[in-house]
Motif scaffolding. Structure first.
Motif, PDB file in Angstrom:
ATOM      1  N   PHE A 138       0.828  -1.204   0.000  1.00  0.00           N
ATOM      2  CA  PHE A 138       0.000   0.000   0.000  1.00  0.00           C
ATOM      3  C   PHE A 138       0.867   1.262   0.000  1.00  0.00           C
ATOM      4  O   PHE A 138       1.758   1.424   0.842  1.00  0.00           O
ATOM      5  N   ALA A 139       0.556   2.181  -0.899  1.00  0.00           N
ATOM      6  CA  ALA A 139       1.224   3.489  -0.874  1.00  0.00           C
ATOM      7  C   ALA A 139       1.005   4.170   0.473  1.00  0.00           C
ATOM      8  O   ALA A 139       1.910   4.824   1.019  1.00  0.00           O
ATOM      9  N   GLN A 140      -0.191   4.006   1.024  1.00  0.00           N
ATOM     10  CA  GLN A 140      -0.540   4.679   2.287  1.00  0.00           C
ATOM     11  C   GLN A 140       0.247   4.155   3.487  1.00  0.00           C
ATOM     12  O   GLN A 140       0.189   4.772   4.559  1.00  0.00           O
ATOM     13  N   ASN A 141       0.986   3.062   3.320  1.00  0.00           N
ATOM     14  CA  ASN A 141       1.852   2.623   4.424  1.00  0.00           C
ATOM     15  C   ASN A 141       2.862   3.703   4.796  1.00  0.00           C
ATOM     16  O   ASN A 141       3.350   3.757   5.931  1.00  0.00           O
ATOM     17  N   ASP A 142       3.189   4.561   3.840  1.00  0.00           N
ATOM     18  CA  ASP A 142       4.153   5.638   4.117  1.00  0.00           C
ATOM     19  C   ASP A 142       3.608   6.655   5.119  1.00  0.00           C
ATOM     20  O   ASP A 142       4.394   7.392   5.735  1.00  0.00           O
ATOM     21  N   LEU A 143       2.307   6.737   5.271  1.00  0.00           N
ATOM     22  CA  LEU A 143       1.728   7.783   6.118  1.00  0.00           C
ATOM     23  C   LEU A 143       2.177   7.671   7.578  1.00  0.00           C
ATOM     24  O   LEU A 143       2.293   8.681   8.267  1.00  0.00           O
ATOM     25  N   VAL A 144       2.420   6.441   8.030  1.00  0.00           N
ATOM     26  CA  VAL A 144       2.846   6.280   9.425  1.00  0.00           C
ATOM     27  C   VAL A 144       4.270   6.790   9.623  1.00  0.00           C
ATOM     28  O   VAL A 144       4.716   6.949  10.759  1.00  0.00           O
ATOM     29  N   GLN A 145       4.984   7.030   8.527  1.00  0.00           N
ATOM     30  CA  GLN A 145       6.350   7.542   8.603  1.00  0.00           C
ATOM     31  C   GLN A 145       6.426   9.052   8.410  1.00  0.00           C
ATOM     32  O   GLN A 145       7.508   9.588   8.175  1.00  0.00           O
ATOM     33  N   LYS A 146       5.307   9.730   8.514  1.00  0.00           N
ATOM     34  CA  LYS A 146       5.288  11.167   8.223  1.00  0.00           C
ATOM     35  C   LYS A 146       6.400  11.919   8.941  1.00  0.00           C
ATOM     36  O   LYS A 146       7.152  12.687   8.322  1.00  0.00           O
ATOM     37  N   ASP A 147       6.524  11.746  10.247  1.00  0.00           N
ATOM     38  CA  ASP A 147       7.505  12.514  11.012  1.00  0.00           C
ATOM     39  C   ASP A 147       8.927  12.201  10.566  1.00  0.00           C
ATOM     40  O   ASP A 147       9.786  13.096  10.516  1.00  0.00           O
ATOM     41  N   VAL A 148       9.190  10.938  10.231  1.00  0.00           N
ATOM     42  CA  VAL A 148      10.534  10.534   9.821  1.00  0.00           C
ATOM     43  C   VAL A 148      10.849  11.080   8.429  1.00  0.00           C
ATOM     44  O   VAL A 148      11.942  11.612   8.175  1.00  0.00           O
ATOM     45  N   ILE A 149       9.880  10.962   7.521  1.00  0.00           N
ATOM     46  CA  ILE A 149      10.098  11.434   6.151  1.00  0.00           C
ATOM     47  C   ILE A 149      10.297  12.949   6.130  1.00  0.00           C
ATOM     48  O   ILE A 149      11.215  13.462   5.485  1.00  0.00           O
ATOM     49  N   THR A 150       9.432  13.659   6.828  1.00  0.00           N
ATOM     50  CA  THR A 150       9.554  15.129   6.813  1.00  0.00           C
ATOM     51  C   THR A 150      10.816  15.597   7.545  1.00  0.00           C
ATOM     52  O   THR A 150      11.281  16.722   7.328  1.00  0.00           O
ATOM     53  N   ARG A 274       4.022   7.851  -7.634  1.00  0.00           N
ATOM     54  CA  ARG A 274       4.552   9.215  -7.700  1.00  0.00           C
ATOM     55  C   ARG A 274       3.455  10.237  -7.404  1.00  0.00           C
ATOM     56  O   ARG A 274       3.676  11.201  -6.648  1.00  0.00           O
ATOM     57  N   SER A 275       2.261  10.025  -7.969  1.00  0.00           N
ATOM     58  CA  SER A 275       1.176  10.985  -7.735  1.00  0.00           C
ATOM     59  C   SER A 275       0.739  10.972  -6.272  1.00  0.00           C
ATOM     60  O   SER A 275       0.392  12.019  -5.716  1.00  0.00           O
ATOM     61  N   PHE A 276       0.773   9.786  -5.640  1.00  0.00           N
ATOM     62  CA  PHE A 276       0.463   9.720  -4.213  1.00  0.00           C
ATOM     63  C   PHE A 276       1.481  10.518  -3.412  1.00  0.00           C
ATOM     64  O   PHE A 276       1.118  11.277  -2.501  1.00  0.00           O
ATOM     65  N   VAL A 277       2.754  10.346  -3.718  1.00  0.00           N
ATOM     66  CA  VAL A 277       3.810  11.062  -2.992  1.00  0.00           C
ATOM     67  C   VAL A 277       3.638  12.572  -3.166  1.00  0.00           C
ATOM     68  O   VAL A 277       3.707  13.337  -2.188  1.00  0.00           O
ATOM     69  N   GLU A 278       3.395  13.009  -4.394  1.00  0.00           N
ATOM     70  CA  GLU A 278       3.240  14.452  -4.644  1.00  0.00           C
ATOM     71  C   GLU A 278       2.020  15.006  -3.912  1.00  0.00           C
ATOM     72  O   GLU A 278       2.083  16.074  -3.294  1.00  0.00           O
ATOM     73  N   GLU A 279       0.913  14.292  -3.980  1.00  0.00           N
ATOM     74  CA  GLU A 279      -0.311  14.732  -3.295  1.00  0.00           C
ATOM     75  C   GLU A 279      -0.094  14.801  -1.787  1.00  0.00           C
ATOM     76  O   GLU A 279      -0.485  15.778  -1.126  1.00  0.00           O
ATOM     77  N   THR A 280       0.522  13.770  -1.233  1.00  0.00           N
ATOM     78  CA  THR A 280       0.735  13.716   0.217  1.00  0.00           C
ATOM     79  C   THR A 280       1.709  14.792   0.669  1.00  0.00           C
ATOM     80  O   THR A 280       1.500  15.440   1.714  1.00  0.00           O
ATOM     81  N   ALA A 281       2.767  15.011  -0.105  1.00  0.00           N
ATOM     82  CA  ALA A 281       3.730  16.062   0.243  1.00  0.00           C
ATOM     83  C   ALA A 281       3.049  17.429   0.272  1.00  0.00           C
ATOM     84  O   ALA A 281       3.311  18.247   1.177  1.00  0.00           O
ATOM     85  N   ASN A 282       2.157  17.687  -0.678  1.00  0.00           N
ATOM     86  CA  ASN A 282       1.423  18.965  -0.694  1.00  0.00           C
ATOM     87  C   ASN A 282       0.553  19.116   0.544  1.00  0.00           C
ATOM     88  O   ASN A 282       0.477  20.205   1.133  1.00  0.00           O
ATOM     89  N   ILE A 283      -0.094  18.032   0.936  1.00  0.00           N
ATOM     90  CA  ILE A 283      -0.942  18.076   2.133  1.00  0.00           C
ATOM     91  C   ILE A 283      -0.094  18.356   3.371  1.00  0.00           C
ATOM     92  O   ILE A 283      -0.435  19.214   4.204  1.00  0.00           O
TER      93      ILE A 283
END
Length: 291
Positions: A138-150, A274-283
């Motif tokens: 799932f692309a959305q698995n990345d969401l739990v890593q928000k703090d680490v990614i940012t 890629r579109s998921f990453v771009e959308e999520t980064a904007n949010i």
């Protein structure tokens, strides 16, 4: 048509319910959470049911035609799934759409994947018409890593091999298409985009989308497990460890031929990672700016 939904509060379920609602289908959601049941619109039927107590499931199946079956990953997943199918067989619905995983057939030694393989086997043996959906990562698995990614790191140890992704909104759309299909044939669908970045490539996508450096530290699965030890229960940490070892050794690639069948459920094609990453980064950036 009345559609029964198990797993309505997760990423896939939250995307599925509005699609079914817009189609005009009558929706029934089975949940053990009274608070979640109360949060749903008044014209969505709810049944308080607990898969750990199979007798509570019988009212949920009464009078339904199609069932979306999602069993959350847990040490009890196999037991819950088999019990739910046993109750379903008492008064069989016309069609069950089961959300499995592509890893169920590729890597059943991963605990959550092996549990899904067992449930798939039981569903086939049940005699109930069914559709089995096997999504990739799932692309959305990345969401739990928000703090680490940012903060500048993509830490999930995917390794150097391709790892295919699928957006959970596309999984929901595929599930809705299958649930509303009156033909109800016994079919299995792999669900994935062709986007399969490895660890370094994933970090690079996040770097571009966020406009700042995001590195891939290439942690071993064991180092990653140690880093999240206090954040997740032991059974989940072990499950992730085995999955990440698999990714490191094998990746999770797909090819165009593998995906030809999914066009029946996703005629417009899946979203790209890629579109998921771009959308999520904007949010995420909008949230930061609004603080």
């Amino acid at each position: 048509m009345t559609v029964l939904i198990f797993g309505g509060s997760g990423n896939v379920g939250r995307a599925l319910i509005p699609i079914l609602y817009a189609s005009g289908a009558k929706i029934r959601v089975a949940t053990r959470s009274t608070a979640y049941a109360a949060s749903l619109p008044d014209d969505i039927d709810t049944v308080i049911a607990d898969m750990d107590d199979p007798s509570t499931l019988r009212p949920a199946f009464k009078g339904v035609e199609s069932v979306f079956l999602l069993i959350a990953n847990s040490p009890k997943e196999t037991q819950q799934g088999l019990s739910t199918l046993a109750i379903a067989a008492e008064s069989p619905p016309r069609h069950i759409v089961y959300l499995s995983s592509d890893l169920a057939v590729r890597a059943p030694m991963i605990p959550h994947a092996g549990g899904k393989f067992a449930i798939e086997t039981a569903l086939r043996a049940s005699g109930i018409a069914h559709t089995i959906l096997r999504p990739t990562y799932f692309a959305q698995n990345d969401l739990v890593q928000k703090d680490v990614i940012t903060a500048g790191a993509y830490a999930t140890p995917l390794g150097a091999h391709p790892v295919a992704r699928i957006d959970t909104r596309d999984v929901a759309l595929a599930a809705a298409t299958a649930l509303l299909d009156i033909r109800a044939k016994n079919e299995v669908f792999l669900l994935s985009s062709l986007d399969a970045p490895n660890g370094n490539e994933t970090a690079a996508l996040w770097s571009i989308a966020l406009g700042r450096a995001v590195i891939y530290p290439d942690l071993t699965p064991e180092d990653f497990a140690n880093s999240i030890e206090t954040m997740v229960p032991p059974w989940l940490n072990f499950d992730l460890l085995i999955m990440h070892r698999w990714f490191k050794t094998n990746g999770h690639p797909v090819n165009q031929e593998d995906l030809e069948a999914q066009a029946a459920l996703l005629p417009q094609g899946p979203r790209s990672y890629r579109s998921f990453v771009e959308e999520t980064a904007n949010i995420w950036q909008s949230e930061t700016q609004s603080r």
